[in-house]
Scaffold this motif. Structure first.
Motif, PDB file in Angstrom:
ATOM      1  N   PRO A 103       0.758  -1.106   0.042  1.00 37.23           N
ATOM      2  CA  PRO A 103       0.102  -0.097   0.044  1.00 37.23           C
ATOM      3  C   PRO A 103       0.972   1.241   0.116  1.00 37.23           C
ATOM      4  CG  PRO A 103       0.221  -0.956   2.145  1.00 37.23           C
ATOM      5  CD  PRO A 103       0.997  -1.962   1.277  1.00 37.23           C
ATOM      6  N   ALA A 104       0.302   2.322  -0.119  1.00 39.23           N
ATOM      7  CA  ALA A 104       0.987   3.567  -0.025  1.00 39.23           C
ATOM      8  C   ALA A 104       1.382   3.796   1.236  1.00 39.23           C
ATOM      9  CB  ALA A 104      -0.074   4.761  -0.695  1.00 39.23           C
ATOM     10  N   GLY A 105       2.761   4.486   1.039  1.00 38.08           N
ATOM     11  CA  GLY A 105       3.269   4.534   2.423  1.00 38.08           C
ATOM     12  C   GLY A 105       4.355   3.713   2.823  1.00 38.08           C
ATOM     13  N   ALA A 106       4.449   2.511   2.229  1.00 36.67           N
ATOM     14  CA  ALA A 106       5.382   1.584   2.539  1.00 36.67           C
ATOM     15  C   ALA A 106       6.526   1.723   1.350  1.00 36.67           C
ATOM     16  CB  ALA A 106       4.832   0.282   2.264  1.00 36.67           C
ATOM     17  N   SER A 107       7.832   1.623   1.598  1.00 36.26           N
ATOM     18  CA  SER A 107       8.948   1.793   0.925  1.00 36.26           C
ATOM     19  C   SER A 107       9.913   0.541   1.106  1.00 36.26           C
ATOM     20  CB  SER A 107       9.621   3.134   0.903  1.00 36.26           C
ATOM     21  OG  SER A 107      10.006   3.365   2.383  1.00 36.26           O
ATOM     22  N   TRP A 108      10.880   0.497   0.213  1.00 31.84           N
ATOM     23  CA  TRP A 108      11.710  -0.821   0.341  1.00 31.84           C
ATOM     24  C   TRP A 108      13.039  -0.553  -0.772  1.00 31.84           C
ATOM     25  CZ3 TRP A 108       6.856  -0.786  -1.875  1.00 31.84           C
ATOM     26  CH2 TRP A 108       6.575  -0.962  -3.001  1.00 31.84           C
ATOM     27  N   THR A 109      14.053  -1.248  -0.238  1.00 28.17           N
ATOM     28  CA  THR A 109      15.214  -1.033  -1.149  1.00 28.17           C
ATOM     29  C   THR A 109      15.065  -2.053  -2.342  1.00 28.17           C
ATOM     30  OG1 THR A 109      16.082  -3.056   0.213  1.00 28.17           O
ATOM     31  CG2 THR A 109      16.518  -0.778   0.967  1.00 28.17           C
ATOM     32  N   LYS A 110      16.086  -1.659  -3.178  1.00 23.10           N
ATOM     33  CA  LYS A 110      16.041  -2.405  -4.372  1.00 23.10           C
ATOM     34  C   LYS A 110      17.690  -2.740  -4.685  1.00 23.10           C
ATOM     35  CE  LYS A 110      12.264   0.335  -6.281  1.00 23.10           C
ATOM     36  NZ  LYS A 110      11.908   0.931  -5.063  1.00 23.10           N
ATOM     37  N   PRO A 111      17.949  -4.113  -3.871  1.00 19.93           N
ATOM     38  CA  PRO A 111      19.302  -4.449  -3.902  1.00 19.93           C
ATOM     39  C   PRO A 111      19.733  -4.967  -5.342  1.00 19.93           C
ATOM     40  CG  PRO A 111      17.790  -6.198  -2.791  1.00 19.93           C
ATOM     41  CD  PRO A 111      17.022  -4.789  -3.181  1.00 19.93           C
ATOM     42  N   GLU A 112      21.078  -4.910  -5.536  1.00 18.34           N
ATOM     43  CA  GLU A 112      21.809  -5.314  -6.667  1.00 18.34           C
ATOM     44  C   GLU A 112      22.345  -6.817  -6.424  1.00 18.34           C
ATOM     45  OE1 GLU A 112      24.768  -2.143  -7.486  1.00 18.34           O
ATOM     46  OE2 GLU A 112      23.352  -1.346  -8.727  1.00 18.34           O
ATOM     47  N   GLY A 113      21.949  -7.384  -5.209  1.00 18.92           N
ATOM     48  CA  GLY A 113      22.435  -8.503  -5.017  1.00 18.92           C
ATOM     49  C   GLY A 113      22.155  -8.919  -3.721  1.00 18.92           C
ATOM     50  N   GLY A 114      22.772 -10.114  -3.101  1.00 20.96           N
ATOM     51  CA  GLY A 114      22.486 -10.517  -1.907  1.00 20.96           C
ATOM     52  C   GLY A 114      21.226 -11.223  -1.587  1.00 20.96           C
ATOM     53  N   MET A 115      20.550 -11.366  -0.419  1.00 21.18           N
ATOM     54  CA  MET A 115      19.337 -12.111  -0.149  1.00 21.18           C
ATOM     55  C   MET A 115      18.155 -11.492   0.384  1.00 21.18           C
ATOM     56  SD  MET A 115      21.124 -15.483   1.776  1.00 21.18           S
ATOM     57  CE  MET A 115      22.243 -16.617   0.627  1.00 21.18           C
ATOM     58  N   PHE A 116      18.279  -9.900   0.461  1.00 21.06           N
ATOM     59  CA  PHE A 116      17.439  -9.162   1.225  1.00 21.06           C
ATOM     60  C   PHE A 116      16.720  -8.037   0.757  1.00 21.06           C
ATOM     61  CE2 PHE A 116      20.819 -11.012   3.982  1.00 21.06           C
ATOM     62  CZ  PHE A 116      19.970 -12.135   4.643  1.00 21.06           C
TER      63      PHE A 116
END
Length: 408
Positions: free
Chosen positions: A322-335
Motif C-alpha cells: 500500500p501507499a506509505g510503504a517503501s523498500w530497497t532495491k538491492p543489486e545482490g544478496g538475499m534481502f
C-alpha cells in the motif's frame, strides 16, 4: 533450583537470543510462507561435489591428516586458494594474511574480543547485521551510528566515546548487499570511511559475506582493496576483511576466513589456540577441493536462482504494497528492507501475520543497536520460489493495507 544469575559474569546480561534463530523454527511449519531466515536454499547446495570430495579424502592418503589435529591458521591449500580468490577482487595478500575460522560468526566474536574493552565504542550502521551485535555485545561495548553520508566529525565520534567511558575502536559494516537492508556502499562512501578510520586511528571490519552475490550493477572494490591501494600493501592497512563459504557452498560446514595484516592474524591465531585449537580439518579439505573444482559454476548457479527470486519479490512489492510503504532495491544478496508507514510496529505485524496470513519475516528493530525503528522489517527471498513469493507478498501487502486502514 540454583540461582545462577549472581554467578554469571556481568557480560552475560548483554547476551540476547537471536530473533532470527527463533524464527527459523517457523520453517518447520508447512503452512507458513517464510521470508524470515536469511539462509541459502539447500536445493542449490553442491551435494555431489561434496560427496565426491569426502569420498576422495576417506579413500586416499589424506585421511589420517583429515582426522588429526591441525594448525590453528587453517588448511594451507584452502588458504592458498583464497589468496587467488582475493586477488580476483583486488585484494593482494599472501597466505600468511589468511586465517580460517569456524564460520564468519567466529571471526566477529574474535574481533570483538580483540578490540573491545568494556565501554569502548564500536561504530556500526543503523541498521546493522544482528549477528555482529550479538558477537560484540559480550565484550560490553557502547555503539555509535556509523554515518557515511552525514555530518559527523572524527572529533564528534571521539568525544561521544570518551563520554561513554572508552575510546572508538573500530567501524563495522557489510558494504555489499548488506544484511539486513540489501544496500551497497558506493566507492565514495568507502573512501570516506577510510578517511574517518585514519583520523580516528581505528580498525575497519569489512564483512564480505555477500561479496559474490552480485546480480546486476557494477562491482565496487572492497574496502580492503581501496586501503591497500592507498597504503601500498596489506601490511600497512587497517581494514580486516571477513568472508565465508556459507552463502556460496554450504553453511553447515562452518568454514569462514579473515584476511588482514599479520599483526592482526597473529593475535587471532592465539585466540583460536585458546578457543577451539583449529577449525574442522576435514571440512576445510572438502571446501578446498570443491572450491578448486566448481566454485565459479556454483556461484553462477545460485546467482541465477536468487536474482530471479529478487526480481519476483520486487515486482510483487510494487504490485501489492500500500501507499506509505517503501523498500530497497538491492543489486545482490538475499534481502529486501521494508519501511512501513509511521506508527506501525513490525513485531506486532509479525504476530498478526503468522496468525492470519501465515507469512513470516523479521521485524527490523532487532537490527538497530538502540532498538529503534519499529516500523521496519526484513524480507529474505533466498529460500522461496517465485510462486511462493507472489503469494506471500500479496498476503503481506493485504495485511499491511488493512493495518493502515484501521489506523486511519
Amino acid at each position: 533450583m540454583l540461582d545462577w544469575e549472581h554467578i554469571f559474569a556481568t557480560r552475560s546480561t548483554r547476551m540476547r537470543a537471536s530473533e532470527i534463530r527463533e524464527l527459523l523454527k517457523l520453517l518447520e511449519q508447512p503452512d507458513i510462507i517464510s521470508f524470515a531466515g536469511g539462509i541459502p536454499d539447500p536445493a542449490l547446495f553442491p551435494h555431489e561435489a561434496f560427496q565426491e570430495a569426502y569420498a576422495s579424502i576417506f579413500s586416499g592418503p589424506q585421511v589420517n591428516a583429515a582426522l588429526q589435529y591441525s594448525v590453528s591458521e587453517g588448511y594451507k591449500p584452502l588458504r592458498e586458494w583464497l589468496v587467488g580468490e582475493m586477488a580476483r577482487i583486488g585484494i593482494e595478500c599472501g597466505v600468511d594474511n589468511v586465517f580460517i575460522t569456524s564460520g564468519s560468526q567466529q571471526a566477529l566474536d574474535y574481533l570483538g574480543k580483540l578490540f573491545i574493552s568494556p565501554n569502548d565504542t564500536a561504530l556500526v550502521t543503523w541498521p546493522t547485521y544482528l549477528g555482529a551485535l550479538q558477537a560484540f555485545n559480550a565484550y560490553e561495548p557502547t555503539y555509535d551510528q556509523l554515518s557515511l553520508n552525514g555530518n559527523r566529525t572524527p572529533e564528534g565520534y571521539r568525544e561521544a566515546a570518551a563520554k561513554a567511558g572508552g575510546a572508538v575502536k573500530f567501524a563495522y559494516l557489510s558494504p555489499d548487499f548488506a544484511n539486513p537492508t540489501g544496500e551497497t556502499v558506493d566507492r565514495a562512501a568507502r573512501e570516506k570511511l577510510l578517511d574517518l578510520a585514519d583520523e580516528l586511528d581505528i580498525a575497519v571490519i569489512e564483512d564480505g559475506a555477500y561479496q559474490n552475490l552480485r546480480y546486476d550493477g557494477e562491482p565496487v572494490p572492497p574496502v580492503l582493496a581501496l586501503d591497500i591501494a592507498r597504503k601500498g600493501g596489506i601490511e600497512n592497512t587497517r581494514t580486516i576483511y571477513g568472508g565465508s563459504f556459507s552463502k556460496t557452498l554450504a553453511p553447515g560446514l562452518r568454514v569462514g576466513f579473515v584476511v588482514a595484516a599479520m599483526p592482526v592474524i597473529r593475535k587471532l591465531v592465539l585466540m583460536k589456540q585458546a578457543a577451539d585449537l583449529h577449525s574442522s580439518t576435514i571440512n576445510q579439505m572438502a571446501v578446498a577441493t570443491v572450491a578448486q573444482t566448481i566454485f565459479p559454476e556454483q556461484v553462477a548457479k545460485i546467482k541465477k536462482a536468487y536474482s530471479a527470486r529478487r526480481d519476483a519479490m520486487l515486482a510483487a512489492l510494487a504490485r501489492y504494497m500500500p501507499a506509505g510503504a517503501s523498500w530497497t532495491k538491492p543489486e545482490g544478496g538475499m534481502f529486501v528492507w521494508v519501511r512501513l508507514p509511521e506508527g506501525m510496529d513490525g513485531a506486532e505485524l509479525l504476530a498478526r501475520s503468522i496468525q492470519t496470513e501465515k507469512v513470516a519475516f523479521v521485524p527490523g528493530r532487532a537490527f538497530y543497536a538502540d532498538g529503534s525503528n519499529n516500523n521496519t522489517l526484513r524480507l529474505s527471498f533466498s529460500c522461496a520460489n517465485e510462486a511462493m513469493i507472489e503469494e506471500g507478498i500479496q498476503r503481506l501487502g493485504r495485511l499491511i493495507g488493512q493495518a493502515v486502514a484501521e489506523a486511519a
